[in-house]
Design a protein around this motif. Structure first.
Motif, PDB file in Angstrom:
ATOM      1  N   PHE A 106      37.168  34.655  49.467  1.00 24.57           N
ATOM      2  CA  PHE A 106      37.627  35.561  48.419  1.00 24.57           C
ATOM      3  C   PHE A 106      38.881  36.303  48.872  1.00 24.57           C
ATOM      4  O   PHE A 106      39.169  36.410  50.054  1.00 24.57           O
ATOM      5  N   LYS A 107      39.580  36.858  47.873  1.00 28.82           N
ATOM      6  CA  LYS A 107      40.662  37.803  48.108  1.00 28.82           C
ATOM      7  C   LYS A 107      40.340  39.027  47.264  1.00 28.82           C
ATOM      8  O   LYS A 107      39.632  38.924  46.264  1.00 28.82           O
ATOM      9  N   ALA A 108      40.878  40.169  47.675  1.00 28.42           N
ATOM     10  CA  ALA A 108      40.650  41.394  46.902  1.00 28.42           C
ATOM     11  C   ALA A 108      41.847  42.320  47.039  1.00 28.42           C
ATOM     12  O   ALA A 108      42.589  42.263  48.023  1.00 28.42           O
ATOM     13  N   SER A 113      39.742  50.823  41.440  1.00 23.51           N
ATOM     14  CA  SER A 113      38.821  49.686  41.363  1.00 23.51           C
ATOM     15  C   SER A 113      39.174  48.642  42.410  1.00 23.51           C
ATOM     16  O   SER A 113      40.330  48.530  42.827  1.00 23.51           O
ATOM     17  N   SER A 114      38.162  47.866  42.802  1.00 19.84           N
ATOM     18  CA  SER A 114      38.382  46.666  43.607  1.00 19.84           C
ATOM     19  C   SER A 114      38.449  45.490  42.655  1.00 19.84           C
ATOM     20  O   SER A 114      37.593  45.348  41.779  1.00 19.84           O
ATOM     21  N   THR A 115      39.464  44.654  42.807  1.00 14.77           N
ATOM     22  CA  THR A 115      39.583  43.455  41.988  1.00 14.77           C
ATOM     23  C   THR A 115      39.455  42.243  42.892  1.00 14.77           C
ATOM     24  O   THR A 115      40.117  42.157  43.926  1.00 14.77           O
ATOM     25  N   PHE A 116      38.574  41.335  42.490  1.00 14.25           N
ATOM     26  CA  PHE A 116      38.239  40.181  43.321  1.00 14.25           C
ATOM     27  C   PHE A 116      38.790  38.891  42.728  1.00 14.25           C
ATOM     28  O   PHE A 116      38.792  38.698  41.512  1.00 14.25           O
ATOM     29  N   TYR A 117      39.235  38.010  43.624  1.00 11.84           N
ATOM     30  CA  TYR A 117      39.782  36.702  43.269  1.00 11.84           C
ATOM     31  C   TYR A 117      39.142  35.661  44.182  1.00 11.84           C
ATOM     32  O   TYR A 117      38.694  35.976  45.282  1.00 11.84           O
ATOM     33  N   ASP A 118      39.144  34.403  43.729  1.00 13.98           N
ATOM     34  CA  ASP A 118      38.710  33.352  44.642  1.00 13.98           C
ATOM     35  C   ASP A 118      39.871  33.023  45.579  1.00 13.98           C
ATOM     36  O   ASP A 118      40.951  33.603  45.472  1.00 13.98           O
ATOM     37  N   THR A 122      36.416  42.768  38.340  1.00 10.25           N
ATOM     38  CA  THR A 122      36.870  44.076  38.785  1.00 10.25           C
ATOM     39  C   THR A 122      35.658  44.991  38.853  1.00 10.25           C
ATOM     40  O   THR A 122      34.843  45.007  37.936  1.00 10.25           O
ATOM     41  N   VAL A 123      35.557  45.747  39.940  1.00 12.34           N
ATOM     42  CA  VAL A 123      34.455  46.688  40.141  1.00 12.34           C
ATOM     43  C   VAL A 123      35.048  48.089  40.283  1.00 12.34           C
ATOM     44  O   VAL A 123      35.841  48.334  41.202  1.00 12.34           O
ATOM     45  N   LYS A 124      34.687  48.987  39.371  1.00  6.31           N
ATOM     46  CA  LYS A 124      35.183  50.364  39.453  1.00  6.31           C
ATOM     47  C   LYS A 124      34.551  51.050  40.656  1.00  6.31           C
ATOM     48  O   LYS A 124      33.333  51.059  40.814  1.00  6.31           O
ATOM     49  N   LEU A 164      33.501  57.844  55.452  1.00  2.00           N
ATOM     50  CA  LEU A 164      33.293  57.728  54.010  1.00  2.00           C
ATOM     51  C   LEU A 164      33.833  56.382  53.561  1.00  2.00           C
ATOM     52  O   LEU A 164      35.004  56.066  53.779  1.00  2.00           O
ATOM     53  N   LEU A 165      32.950  55.570  52.972  1.00  4.14           N
ATOM     54  CA  LEU A 165      33.341  54.267  52.444  1.00  4.14           C
ATOM     55  C   LEU A 165      32.933  54.190  50.982  1.00  4.14           C
ATOM     56  O   LEU A 165      31.815  54.591  50.634  1.00  4.14           O
ATOM     57  N   ILE A 166      33.821  53.688  50.132  1.00  6.65           N
ATOM     58  CA  ILE A 166      33.510  53.442  48.726  1.00  6.65           C
ATOM     59  C   ILE A 166      33.860  51.983  48.485  1.00  6.65           C
ATOM     60  O   ILE A 166      35.033  51.592  48.560  1.00  6.65           O
ATOM     61  N   LEU A 167      32.835  51.172  48.231  1.00  2.64           N
ATOM     62  CA  LEU A 167      32.981  49.722  48.260  1.00  2.64           C
ATOM     63  C   LEU A 167      32.543  49.072  46.958  1.00  2.64           C
ATOM     64  O   LEU A 167      31.611  49.540  46.297  1.00  2.64           O
ATOM     65  N   GLY A 168      33.172  47.962  46.635  1.00  2.00           N
ATOM     66  CA  GLY A 168      32.747  47.103  45.541  1.00  2.00           C
ATOM     67  C   GLY A 168      32.207  45.809  46.129  1.00  2.00           C
ATOM     68  O   GLY A 168      32.704  45.333  47.152  1.00  2.00           O
ATOM     69  N   ASN A 169      31.198  45.237  45.481  1.00  3.36           N
ATOM     70  CA  ASN A 169      30.573  44.009  45.959  1.00  3.36           C
ATOM     71  C   ASN A 169      30.952  42.862  45.024  1.00  3.36           C
ATOM     72  O   ASN A 169      30.667  42.918  43.830  1.00  3.36           O
ATOM     73  N   VAL A 170      31.579  41.829  45.571  1.00  2.23           N
ATOM     74  CA  VAL A 170      32.036  40.697  44.767  1.00  2.23           C
ATOM     75  C   VAL A 170      30.862  39.922  44.178  1.00  2.23           C
ATOM     76  O   VAL A 170      30.976  39.350  43.087  1.00  2.23           O
ATOM     77  N   LEU A 171      29.709  39.908  44.827  1.00  2.00           N
ATOM     78  CA  LEU A 171      28.572  39.126  44.338  1.00  2.00           C
ATOM     79  C   LEU A 171      27.782  39.852  43.256  1.00  2.00           C
ATOM     80  O   LEU A 171      27.410  39.256  42.249  1.00  2.00           O
ATOM     81  N   THR A 172      27.528  41.153  43.458  1.00  2.00           N
ATOM     82  CA  THR A 172      26.683  41.899  42.520  1.00  2.00           C
ATOM     83  C   THR A 172      27.475  42.635  41.438  1.00  2.00           C
ATOM     84  O   THR A 172      26.911  43.006  40.417  1.00  2.00           O
ATOM     85  N   GLY A 173      28.759  42.883  41.677  1.00  2.00           N
ATOM     86  CA  GLY A 173      29.559  43.661  40.734  1.00  2.00           C
ATOM     87  C   GLY A 173      29.258  45.152  40.780  1.00  2.00           C
ATOM     88  O   GLY A 173      29.700  45.904  39.930  1.00  2.00           O
TER      89      GLY A 173
END
Length: 132
Positions: A17-19, A33-38, A46-48, A83-92
């Motif tokens: 993946f890329k993000a 937001s985190s935006t995910f690409y293959d 995109t995950v807010k 402090l981490l704020i993360l988006g998950n590409v698999l679960t959204g």
């Protein structure tokens, strides 16, 4: 108005993946937001991550440090990594992780409250928020 900026893409550790981060500013707030690409740059989702106040003085330092934490999670983290704020590409889904090292948990939560956008409809809303 809506102003939108996207950071450069970063490749995941497993190279599947890329993000990137997307920061959208409106007249009242900013959304990060985190935006995910293959791996071929095709959009996945995109995950807010969070909403903040319009000025980047509230979140600017945080969004300068964006990275993959593991094969599936990408987002922002504080300079100290507490402090981490993360988006998950698999679960959204997005998640907030607090890991005290140099600061107390209360100090990190205070930093998070400084960053996050809140809309107050009454004086009581302000009082309730301050007393949390």
């Amino acid at each position: 108005f809506v102003f939108k900026i996207e950071t450069s893409k970063k490749l995941s550790p497993n190279k599947k993946f890329k993000a990137s981060l997307i920061i959208e500013k409106t007249e009242e707030k900013s959304v990060v937001s985190s935006t995910f690409y293959d791996s071929q740059d095709s959009f996945i989702k995109t995950v807010k991550l969070f909403e903040s106040f319009q000025s980047d003085m509230f979140y600017g330092r945080l969004v300068k440090n964006f990275k993959w934490i593991n094969q599936n999670k990408f987002g922002v983290c504080s300079k100290t990594g507490e402090l981490l704020i993360l988006g998950n590409v698999l679960t959204g889904e997005s998640e907030i992780i607090i890991e005290p090292k140099e600061n107390t948990r209360e100090a990190i939560v205070g930093q998070l409250r400084y960053i996050l956008f809140r809309e107050f409809k009454s004086d009581q809303d302000i009082i309730d928020w301050m007393n949390k």
